[in-house]
Scaffold this active site. Structure first.
Site, PDB file in Angstrom:
ATOM      1  N   LYS A   1       3.710  -9.588  -0.196  1.00 34.49           N
ATOM      2  CA  LYS A   1       2.734  -9.814  -0.536  1.00 34.49           C
ATOM      3  C   LYS A   1       1.944  -8.893  -0.193  1.00 34.49           C
ATOM      4  O   LYS A   1       2.403  -7.602   0.760  1.00 34.49           O
ATOM      5  CB  LYS A   1       2.162 -10.555   0.027  1.00 34.49           C
ATOM      6  CG  LYS A   1       2.345 -12.597  -0.694  1.00 34.49           C
ATOM      7  CD  LYS A   1       1.880 -13.190   0.544  1.00 34.49           C
ATOM      8  CE  LYS A   1      -0.106 -14.029   0.025  1.00 34.49           C
ATOM      9  NZ  LYS A   1       0.250 -14.872   1.373  1.00 34.49           N
TER      10      LYS A   1
HETATM   11  O1  G3P Z   1      -2.347 -17.485   1.541  1.00 39.97           O
HETATM   12  C1  G3P Z   1      -3.531 -16.820   2.636  1.00 39.97           C
HETATM   13  C2  G3P Z   1      -4.992 -17.747   1.523  1.00 39.97           C
HETATM   14  O2  G3P Z   1      -4.201 -18.628   1.367  1.00 39.97           O
HETATM   15  C3  G3P Z   1      -5.891 -17.417   2.834  1.00 39.97           C
HETATM   16  O3  G3P Z   1      -5.929 -18.394   2.857  1.00 39.97           O
HETATM   17  O4  G3P Z   1      -7.517 -20.600   4.099  1.00 39.97           O
HETATM   18  O5  G3P Z   1      -6.969 -18.171   5.163  1.00 39.97           O
HETATM   19  O6  G3P Z   1      -8.712 -18.469   3.545  1.00 39.97           O
HETATM   20  P1  G3P Z   1      -7.363 -19.005   4.147  1.00 39.97           P
END
Ligand code: G3P
Length: 217
Positions: free
Chosen positions: A84
């Site tokens: 990533k």
């Molecule tokens: O994989 C990263 C992405 O899913 C971020 O998620 O929940 O931190 O906004 P969040």
């Protein structure tokens, strides 16, 4: 479907269902697994994934060199690892560099909030882009519109880059993302559990079970 977690217990439980294509992590998810290194957590996750399943690990760095070198360290560990890379100026440089040197490396452009970022990531040869659905919604953006426009643009350009929706806080966001044209989604384990739960279904199933017991008498 991918699982958005670095927690081995959650991953183990969800792998039993057989619909998991892989696991996505990020530095924040890894930090939640207190006292353990990225290398240790990655090794343990890989030990329970199949040969076909992918583990996504995010490279970090403040400069192009730092980001590139971290990506190399991550990719050296296992052929099932996809990298990533954050979709900012430094990240776009590193994506291009990695794809030029090793076209077979699978790259996911992460922290996507716009069609513009996705367009540049596709041109850099990324395999996936990850639009951050809930984080967009929190800023008053329309994630479904961004994803639908991205899907249309990718189709128009004829690029193979896939849309992997990420950052979900409720199940409606997940279905909206898929219906808008995302090919994949990465979901926290607790939300997958919520997707399996439906009060009306539970009531029907309970009644069937009661009738089955009565019918067997
Ligand atoms: O994989 C990263 C992405 O899913 C971020 O998620 O929940 O931190 O906004 P969040």
């Amino acid at each position: 479907m991918f699982l958005d977690t670095a927690n081995i217990t959650e991953i183990e439980a969800m792998l039993a269902f057989g619909w998991i294509t892989g696991v996505t992590t990020n530095p924040t998810l890894l930090a939640k697994e207190k006292g353990r290194s990225r290398a240790d957590i990655s090794r343990e996750i890989l030990s329970i994934l199949s040969e076909e399943q992918r583990l996504f690990i995010q490279a970090t760095g403040e400069t192009q060199t730092e980001l590139y070198e971290d990506a190399q360290i991550i990719l050296s560990k296992d052929a099932r690892i996809a990298i990533k890379i954050p979709a900012d100026e430094i990240g776009f440089r590193v994506m291009t560099q990695l794809k030029q040197e090793r076209p077979d490396v699978e790259i996911l452009a992460t922290a996507i909030f716009s069609v513009e970022q996705s367009y540049l990531a596709a041109l850099a040869g990324c395999d996936w882009v990850a639009p951050y659905v809930n984080r967009m919604a929190n800023q008053g953006l329309q994630p479904a519109h961004v994803i639908a426009d991205t899907a249309q643009l990718f189709k128009q350009l004829g690029v193979p880059t896939k849309i992997l929706g990420a950052s979900f806080k409720n199940t409606a966001q997940i279905t909206e993302t898929l219906l808008a044209g995302a090919t994949d989604v990465t979901i926290p384990a607790d939300l997958v559990t919520v997707m399996m739960q439906n009060k009306l279904a539970a009531d029907s199933i309970h009644a069937f079970n009661l009738d089955a017991k009565g019918g067997r008498r």
